[in-house]
Enzyme design. Structure first.
Site, PDB file in Angstrom:
ATOM      1  N   ASP A  41     -10.267  -4.301  -4.808  1.00 37.09           N
ATOM      2  CA  ASP A  41      -9.673  -3.390  -3.829  1.00 37.09           C
ATOM      3  C   ASP A  41     -10.560  -2.154  -3.685  1.00 37.09           C
ATOM      4  OD1 ASP A  41      -8.048  -1.503  -2.434  1.00 37.09           O
ATOM      5  OD2 ASP A  41      -6.251  -2.560  -3.092  1.00 37.09           O
ATOM      6  N   HIS A  60      -8.208  -4.734  -0.239  1.00 36.49           N
ATOM      7  CA  HIS A  60      -6.967  -4.016   0.025  1.00 36.49           C
ATOM      8  C   HIS A  60      -6.158  -4.628   1.161  1.00 36.49           C
ATOM      9  CE1 HIS A  60      -4.298  -0.622  -0.436  1.00 36.49           C
ATOM     10  NE2 HIS A  60      -4.340  -0.385   0.862  1.00 36.49           N
ATOM     11  N   SER A  95       0.830  -1.202   0.000  1.00 34.40           N
ATOM     12  CA  SER A  95       0.000   0.000   0.000  1.00 34.40           C
ATOM     13  C   SER A  95       0.868   1.257   0.000  1.00 34.40           C
ATOM     14  CB  SER A  95      -0.958  -0.033   1.199  1.00 34.40           C
ATOM     15  OG  SER A  95      -1.875   1.031   1.156  1.00 34.40           O
TER      16      SER A  95
END
Length: 308
Positions: free
Chosen positions: A227, A256, A162
């Site tokens: 996501d 995610h 991320s």
């Protein structure tokens, strides 16, 4: 307007757990040497808590970064892991320990050594979480790997999850002999998570879309098709822009924060690491062969000279 947008992107990027999930245990009191991590909240404990080698490292920003090293005897490769924006080191230890175990058991005789750290302002790290502080953080951890553990650049795989893809690609774009890079649910840039802009703005943060083109080693991109935080298109575009592409992993239905729960995640990561180990062996063999050939050429020149 630009400063406001950048500020919004920065607030989106950093959500350090409050309170922190752990504290650093020191020898001889609060000013002593870091000796371990004590989990103080409900998640993240386990084996990694007990066998982590903990350091508190100074960065060129003036902050101090908490770092944990998960070692296995005979390790050949090192994973430098930059975590996501809403976790800290204490919450990651059990996952990293499990990851190390899976890779050890499934990478034949190769063992694995994992290093992770908290960004400035996260967990036991001091300072504030900012884009440039994360760059200084990962640079300091990399420097520690070189100086304290004598780990070569070519034996390191950078892993960014991320927002961790930002510092990961920052460092990867500067190091030309890395073994590989893993981008897990990565972002194209901070503002692009909020708005689908086509051109990089000067006040944007984590400009991965530009840095990916400067990476010289194999890049594995993993992203979930469902996501809900960072659109799947981010990972797909970074894969397209990578110079040395590795087969990507697009997890159907993956979100995610749950790619690790899909069986294809560890299977694909294991294959990537196995291939990087083979690449390591091939490069070593090539270097040895080149050295032998060079020696033979010099020897033959001496023989020809001696005949005159």
């Amino acid at each position: 307007m630009g400063n406001v947008t950048a500020s919004v992107a920065a607030r989106f990027a950093f959500f350090p757990p409050d309170p922190a999930s752990y504290e650093v245990v020191r020898r001889g009191g609060s000013d002593g040497e870091a000796a371990g991590i004590r989990i103080v909240s409900g998640i993240g404990g386990g084996r990694g808590e007990r066998d982590a080698e903990v350091h508190v490292i100074s960065t060129r920003s003036g902050t101090k970064v908490a770092t944990a090293f998960l070692r296995h005897p005979g390790a050949k490769l090192t994973l430098l892991y930059s975590h996501g924006n809403a976790a800290d080191l204490g919450q990651m230890l059990e996952l990293l320990s499990e990851l190390r175990s899976h890779l050890k058991l499934n990478v034949m005789c190769y063992c694995y050594f994992i290093c992770s750290y908290d960004y400035s302002g996260y967990g036991a790290s001091t300072g504030k979480p900012t884009e440039h502080n994360t760059y200084h953080d990962i640079e300091a951890v990399y420097d520690c790997l070189k100086k304290q553990y004598d780990i070569r650049q070519e034996d390191i795989i950078l892993y960014g999850q991320s927002v961790g893809s930002g510092p990961t690609l920052h460092l990867a774009s500067r190091l030309k002999n890395l073994r590989g890079v893993v981008l897990h649910s990565p972002i194209l840039s901070g503002i692009r998570v909020l708005y689908p802009i086509k051109v990089t703005l000067p006040f944007d943060i984590f400009k991965n879309i530009d840095r990916i083109k400067q990476v010289k080693c194999p890049v594995l991109v993993m992203h979930g098709t469902a996501d809900e935080i960072v659109d799947f298109s981010h990972g797909k575009r970074l894969y397209e822009l990578a110079k040395e592409k590795y087969d990507p992993l697009w997890v159907t239905g993956g979100g995610h924060c749950n790619l690790e729960t899909f069986p294809e995640y560890i299977k694909h990561l294991r294959k990537f690491i196995s291939d990087m180990e083979k690449l390591q062996a091939e490069r070593s063999a090539y270097a040895n062969a080149s050295s032998i050939n060079e020696t033979e050429v010099k020897h033959n020149k001496c023989l020809r000279f001696g005949k005159r």
